[in-house]
Design a protein around this motif. Structure first.
Motif, PDB file in Angstrom:
ATOM      1  N   PRO A  28       0.819  -1.218   0.000  1.00  0.00           N
ATOM      2  CA  PRO A  28       0.000   0.000   0.000  1.00  0.00           C
ATOM      3  C   PRO A  28       0.859   1.276   0.000  1.00  0.00           C
ATOM      4  O   PRO A  28       1.933   1.320   0.612  1.00  0.00           O
ATOM      5  N   ASP A  64       0.636   4.176   1.488  1.00  0.00           N
ATOM      6  CA  ASP A  64       1.003   4.769   2.780  1.00  0.00           C
ATOM      7  C   ASP A  64       2.109   3.980   3.472  1.00  0.00           C
ATOM      8  O   ASP A  64       2.986   4.550   4.122  1.00  0.00           O
ATOM      9  N   VAL A  65       2.126   2.665   3.300  1.00  0.00           N
ATOM     10  CA  VAL A  65       3.187   1.827   3.873  1.00  0.00           C
ATOM     11  C   VAL A  65       4.510   2.136   3.167  1.00  0.00           C
ATOM     12  O   VAL A  65       5.542   2.324   3.808  1.00  0.00           O
ATOM     13  N   ASN A 101      -1.561 -10.641   8.950  1.00  0.00           N
ATOM     14  CA  ASN A 101      -0.848  -9.529   8.341  1.00  0.00           C
ATOM     15  C   ASN A 101      -0.170  -9.945   7.044  1.00  0.00           C
ATOM     16  O   ASN A 101       0.508 -10.965   7.007  1.00  0.00           O
ATOM     17  N   LYS A 111       6.081  -6.199   7.109  1.00  0.00           N
ATOM     18  CA  LYS A 111       4.672  -6.582   7.214  1.00  0.00           C
ATOM     19  C   LYS A 111       3.885  -5.400   7.724  1.00  0.00           C
ATOM     20  O   LYS A 111       4.422  -4.489   8.339  1.00  0.00           O
ATOM     21  N   TRP A 112       2.605  -5.413   7.421  1.00  0.00           N
ATOM     22  CA  TRP A 112       1.737  -4.310   7.801  1.00  0.00           C
ATOM     23  C   TRP A 112       0.371  -4.859   8.147  1.00  0.00           C
ATOM     24  O   TRP A 112       0.038  -6.008   7.852  1.00  0.00           O
ATOM     25  N   ASN A 113      -0.420  -4.024   8.808  1.00  0.00           N
ATOM     26  CA  ASN A 113      -1.787  -4.426   9.144  1.00  0.00           C
ATOM     27  C   ASN A 113      -2.677  -3.193   9.205  1.00  0.00           C
ATOM     28  O   ASN A 113      -2.246  -2.083   8.953  1.00  0.00           O
ATOM     29  N   ASN A 114      -3.907  -3.435   9.563  1.00  0.00           N
ATOM     30  CA  ASN A 114      -4.877  -2.372   9.748  1.00  0.00           C
ATOM     31  C   ASN A 114      -4.784  -1.915  11.199  1.00  0.00           C
ATOM     32  O   ASN A 114      -5.200  -2.627  12.115  1.00  0.00           O
ATOM     33  N   ALA A 115      -4.227  -0.732  11.424  1.00  0.00           N
ATOM     34  CA  ALA A 115      -4.005  -0.239  12.783  1.00  0.00           C
ATOM     35  C   ALA A 115      -5.312  -0.034  13.546  1.00  0.00           C
ATOM     36  O   ALA A 115      -5.314  -0.068  14.769  1.00  0.00           O
ATOM     37  N   ARG A 116      -6.390   0.162  12.850  1.00  0.00           N
ATOM     38  CA  ARG A 116      -7.677   0.318  13.545  1.00  0.00           C
ATOM     39  C   ARG A 116      -8.150  -1.019  14.105  1.00  0.00           C
ATOM     40  O   ARG A 116      -8.716  -1.070  15.188  1.00  0.00           O
ATOM     41  N   LYS A 117      -7.930  -2.093  13.371  1.00  0.00           N
ATOM     42  CA  LYS A 117      -8.337  -3.421  13.843  1.00  0.00           C
ATOM     43  C   LYS A 117      -7.376  -3.963  14.902  1.00  0.00           C
ATOM     44  O   LYS A 117      -7.793  -4.639  15.832  1.00  0.00           O
ATOM     45  N   PRO A 167      -4.588  -2.264  16.912  1.00  0.00           N
ATOM     46  CA  PRO A 167      -3.814  -1.060  17.236  1.00  0.00           C
ATOM     47  C   PRO A 167      -2.480  -1.296  17.941  1.00  0.00           C
ATOM     48  O   PRO A 167      -1.567  -0.511  17.777  1.00  0.00           O
TER      49      PRO A 167
END
Length: 85
Positions: free
Chosen positions: A6, A8-9, A37, A52-58, A60
């Motif tokens: 993504p 932003d990443v 992730n 690796k990245w994830n959804n920070a809202r899900k 945090p």
């Protein structure tokens, strides 16, 4: 393919690694094994990394907890543990 990461990443990785050239992020190859992730091998002008990245809202605090765990494992030096950036 870096475009699979993504935007932003990619921007944050470039900032953290101080990559200023357009070829700073060179390649990305997904790795299997993770079910929460996405992640894989990231090749940059600063070296090769596991990203690796994830959804920070899900999730945090997931990466903060993981970083603490990896730091504890590194202290024993029983196995090679990557440094968290």
């Amino acid at each position: 393919m870096v475009q699979n990461v993504p935007l932003d990443v990619r921007q944050n990785v470039s900032r953290v690694l101080n990559l200023t050239t357009s070829d700073g992020l060179r390649d990305f190859t997904h790795s299997g094994g993770g079910c929460i992730n996405p992640g894989g091998k990231l090749t940059t002008s600063a070296g090769t990394f596991f990203l690796k990245w994830n959804n920070a809202r899900k999730f945090p605090s997931m990466f903060n907890c993981e970083a603490r765990g990896l730091t504890l494992l590194r202290k024993d030096q029983a196995i090679t543990i990557p440094k968290v950036i």
